[in-house]
Design a protein around this motif. Structure first.
Motif, mmCIF file in Angstrom:
data_model
loop_
_atom_site.group_PDB
_atom_site.id
_atom_site.type_symbol
_atom_site.label_atom_id
_atom_site.label_comp_id
_atom_site.label_asym_id
_atom_site.label_seq_id
_atom_site.Cartn_x
_atom_site.Cartn_y
_atom_site.Cartn_z
ATOM 1 N N ASN A 197 0.823 -1.203 0.000
ATOM 2 C CA ASN A 197 0.000 0.000 0.000
ATOM 3 C C ASN A 197 0.865 1.264 0.000
ATOM 4 O OD1 ASN A 197 0.540 1.059 2.663
ATOM 5 N ND2 ASN A 197 -0.943 -0.359 3.528
ATOM 6 N N GLU A 198 0.230 2.392 -0.271
ATOM 7 C CA GLU A 198 0.959 3.644 -0.511
ATOM 8 C C GLU A 198 1.735 4.105 0.724
ATOM 9 O OE1 GLU A 198 2.201 6.120 -3.462
ATOM 10 O OE2 GLU A 198 0.764 4.473 -3.638
ATOM 11 N N THR A 199 1.149 3.937 1.904
ATOM 12 C CA THR A 199 1.824 4.373 3.130
ATOM 13 C C THR A 199 3.084 3.561 3.376
ATOM 14 O OG1 THR A 199 -0.295 5.041 4.100
ATOM 15 C CG2 THR A 199 1.550 4.737 5.610
ATOM 16 N N VAL A 200 2.999 2.254 3.195
ATOM 17 C CA VAL A 200 4.170 1.384 3.357
ATOM 18 C C VAL A 200 5.228 1.741 2.316
ATOM 19 C CG1 VAL A 200 5.006 -1.004 3.221
ATOM 20 C CG2 VAL A 200 2.846 -0.500 4.394
ATOM 21 N N LYS A 201 4.798 1.945 1.086
ATOM 22 C CA LYS A 201 5.727 2.308 0.006
ATOM 23 C C LYS A 201 6.452 3.615 0.326
ATOM 24 C CE LYS A 201 5.806 3.159 -4.995
ATOM 25 N NZ LYS A 201 4.974 3.294 -6.213
ATOM 26 N N ASN A 202 5.717 4.615 0.822
ATOM 27 C CA ASN A 202 6.334 5.901 1.171
ATOM 28 C C ASN A 202 7.350 5.749 2.293
ATOM 29 O OD1 ASN A 202 4.819 7.316 -0.707
ATOM 30 N ND2 ASN A 202 3.208 7.859 0.755
ATOM 31 N N ALA A 203 7.006 4.931 3.293
ATOM 32 C CA ALA A 203 7.914 4.709 4.427
ATOM 33 C C ALA A 203 9.190 4.024 3.973
ATOM 34 C CB ALA A 203 7.214 3.887 5.507
ATOM 35 N N ILE A 221 12.983 5.601 4.221
ATOM 36 C CA ILE A 221 14.069 4.911 4.937
ATOM 37 C C ILE A 221 15.250 4.679 4.005
ATOM 38 C CG2 ILE A 221 14.709 2.712 6.011
ATOM 39 C CD1 ILE A 221 11.827 2.664 7.180
ATOM 40 N N LYS A 222 14.978 4.289 2.765
ATOM 41 C CA LYS A 222 16.066 4.018 1.823
ATOM 42 C C LYS A 222 16.815 5.286 1.416
ATOM 43 C CE LYS A 222 14.536 -0.394 -0.043
ATOM 44 N NZ LYS A 222 14.156 -1.176 -1.240
ATOM 45 N N LYS A 223 16.140 6.424 1.515
ATOM 46 C CA LYS A 223 16.827 7.696 1.256
ATOM 47 C C LYS A 223 17.767 8.060 2.399
ATOM 48 C CE LYS A 223 13.275 9.857 -1.670
ATOM 49 N NZ LYS A 223 12.212 10.880 -1.689
ATOM 50 N N LYS A 224 17.424 7.600 3.608
ATOM 51 C CA LYS A 224 18.198 7.939 4.801
ATOM 52 C C LYS A 224 19.398 7.021 5.015
ATOM 53 C CE LYS A 224 15.361 11.141 6.648
ATOM 54 N NZ LYS A 224 15.758 12.508 7.064
ATOM 55 N N THR A 225 19.292 5.772 4.542
ATOM 56 C CA THR A 225 20.370 4.807 4.762
ATOM 57 C C THR A 225 20.372 3.757 3.664
ATOM 58 O OG1 THR A 225 21.239 3.103 6.264
ATOM 59 C CG2 THR A 225 18.870 3.473 6.303
ATOM 60 N N ALA A 226 21.565 3.278 3.335
ATOM 61 C CA ALA A 226 21.702 2.209 2.349
ATOM 62 C C ALA A 226 21.719 0.835 3.006
ATOM 63 C CB ALA A 226 22.991 2.406 1.546
ATOM 64 N N ILE A 272 6.617 10.304 8.707
ATOM 65 C CA ILE A 272 6.296 9.439 7.568
ATOM 66 C C ILE A 272 4.849 9.700 7.159
ATOM 67 C CG2 ILE A 272 6.108 7.064 6.738
ATOM 68 C CD1 ILE A 272 8.122 6.266 8.916
ATOM 69 N N PRO A 273 4.608 10.125 5.917
ATOM 70 C CA PRO A 273 3.231 10.387 5.475
ATOM 71 C C PRO A 273 2.331 9.179 5.693
ATOM 72 C CG PRO A 273 4.808 11.159 3.834
ATOM 73 C CD PRO A 273 5.604 10.380 4.849
ATOM 74 N N GLY A 274 1.182 9.416 6.334
ATOM 75 C CA GLY A 274 0.223 8.342 6.571
ATOM 76 C C GLY A 274 0.419 7.599 7.869
#
Length: 276
Positions: free
Chosen positions: A2-8, A12-17, A48-50
């Motif tokens: 779902n969109e909320t999980v996808k956004n989260a 997270i992936k933008k913050k850490t590899a 986190i949106p949502g």
């Protein structure tokens, strides 16, 4: 997804590899383990949106991603509860996020009332099974076949190998560890003495207001689970005294050193010195 999980996941992936394969959910008063993590990223749920915000004392409400003694982990510092007014789908959002990130093992903790009269406040209990008395279920609604099956098997919701590792590490520490069944209610009231007698008759050893939705959701997604309860108080009717959240926090504070060491040792066993 779902969109909320996808956004989260994207945030997270933008913050850490990092790609941790082990996650820990830290319940009431047990957030101290997160302080042991060499954090690469800390992401508040409210950013986190949502995502809702945790409103309960002892629940910080954030993801902490980093290394614990060299092992990549993601910790959920605090959780959402059904009694806060959130839907079951909101309650399990952090669990959905960690499974979407590729986590394969979830260690979930909570503070619980001791239904078993042989238990004492401060005991740690490995959860071997649970009873869902919450009157709701996180998988009600459309099923995402990419995440898991429509009708998941719950006969081994708590992983036997992980339970064995926990007992072995507790023995190495010289720590006695209980092994029992956790019953989940909605809260926010503590149970009545009659309800506690009912749970004992049903075979429950401890009772609390969380954990079961997360375990169901993790099981649905194929994530192995280890559950550990901190017995924070004797449940209603066992002792002639009222129950309070302050007592819960006080007891978890007293045992946090043993709890933190036990969880750390189990994570090291699972991680074999580190994964990425």
């Amino acid at each position: 997804m779902n969109e909320t999980v996808k956004n989260a996941v994207e945030l997270i992936k933008k913050k850490t590899a990092m790609n941790p394969r082990i996650a820990v959910t830290l319940g009431s008063g047990l957030g101290g383990l997160a302080d042991e993590i060499e954090a690469e990223a800390v992401i508040r749920y409210e950013d986190i949106p949502g995502f809702p915000s945790s409103t309960v004392s002892g629940h910080a409400g954030e993801f902490v991603i980093g290394h614990l003694k060299g092992v990549p982990v993601i910790a959920m510092k605090g959780r959402f509860h059904y009694y806060e007014g959130y839907s079951m789908q909101k309650v399990v959002l952090p669990t959905r996020v960690i499974s979407a990130l590729g986590v394969k093992t979830l260690i979930v903790s909570n503070a619980a009332g001791g239904v078993n009269t042989a238990y004492s406040p401060g005991d740690l209990m490995v959860i071997k099974d649970h009873i869902n008395q919450m009157g709701d279920h996180p998988l009600i609604g459309p099923n995402d076949e990419e995440v898991g099956p429509r009708f998941p098997d719950m006969s081994a919701a708590y992983d036997e190998d992980l339970m064995e590792k926990a007992h072995e590490e507790a023995t190495a520490m010289g720590l006695g560890l209980q092994h029992g069944v956790y019953a989940a209610t909605t809260g926010p009231t503590y149970e009545t003495p009659a309800e506690v007698r009912m749970f004992r008759a049903l075979g429950a050893d401890a009772v609390g207001m969380s954990t079961v939705p997360e375990v169901i959701t993790a099981n649905h997604a194929g994530v192995q689970v280890l559950g550990i309860s901190c017995i924070s108080n004797a449940a209603a009717g066992i002792l002639d005294q009222p129950l309070s959240h302050e007592e819960v926090i006080e007891t978890t504070e007293r045992v946090k050193t043993n709890f933190t060491e036990l969880i750390t040792r189990v994570i090291l066993r699972i991680g074999n010195g580190g994964q990425s």
